[in-house]
Design an enzyme around this catalytic site. Structure first.
Site: not given
Length: 155
Positions: A59, A89, A61, A92
């Site tokens: 991801h 999410c 992040e 993260c």
């Protein structure tokens, strides 16, 4: 939400995160971007790379947090701000807490997987040892439009 609580610098860095999201979309990735700044300098920037890397943890992040930690030479990322185009999410959000990032600014909420208040509130959980300041809504319409157009083209 009103954007008058943000600083001009906040908008500048969120626009950089949006640029990372656009680059991710060009690679066929979900258009999500993240930027970590410290002392008004970008120390990390990334867009999603899950598809290209076949890595469910890639991801934006996570990639930006890893890059920031390498740049600082340690796992803590103090005195920093993470700008991200979509609400983090659970994975993260957990990494944000563990990295001790003090402030998170995200653009659009994620009603399906958001862990900063939409579905869960990992970032605000009082039992955890760190709770960053979280601000939301900055350039939310632009971020949401980018996501909507990307997924509409895929259907």
């Amino acid at each position: 939400m009103s954007e008058d609580r943000f600083f001009a610098e906040d908008e500048r860095f969120m626009r950089l995160a949006l640029r990372e999201a656009e680059r991710a979309a060009e690679r066929g990735e979900a258009p999500i971007g993240a930027v970590v700044i410290r002392e008004s300098e970008v120390i990390a920037a990334a867009g999603n790379e899950r598809e290209g890397s076949s890595d469910p943890t890639a991801h934006a992040e996570m990639l930006a947090i890893r890059e920031a930690a390498r740049a600082l030479g340690g796992w803590r990322i103090p005195d920093s701000v993470l700008y991200v185009t979509l609400e983090p999410c659970a994975m993260c959000a957990g990494a944000i807490v563990l990295a001790r990032i003090p402030r998170v600014v995200y653009a659009a909420p994620d009603p399906k997987a958001g862990a900063a208040g939409s579905v869960l509130d990992v970032l605000g959980e009082p039992r955890l040892n760190h709770r960053p300041r979280v601000e939301t809504g900055l350039l939310a319409e632009e971020s949401a439009a980018l996501l909507e157009s990307f997924f509409a083209a895929r259907r």
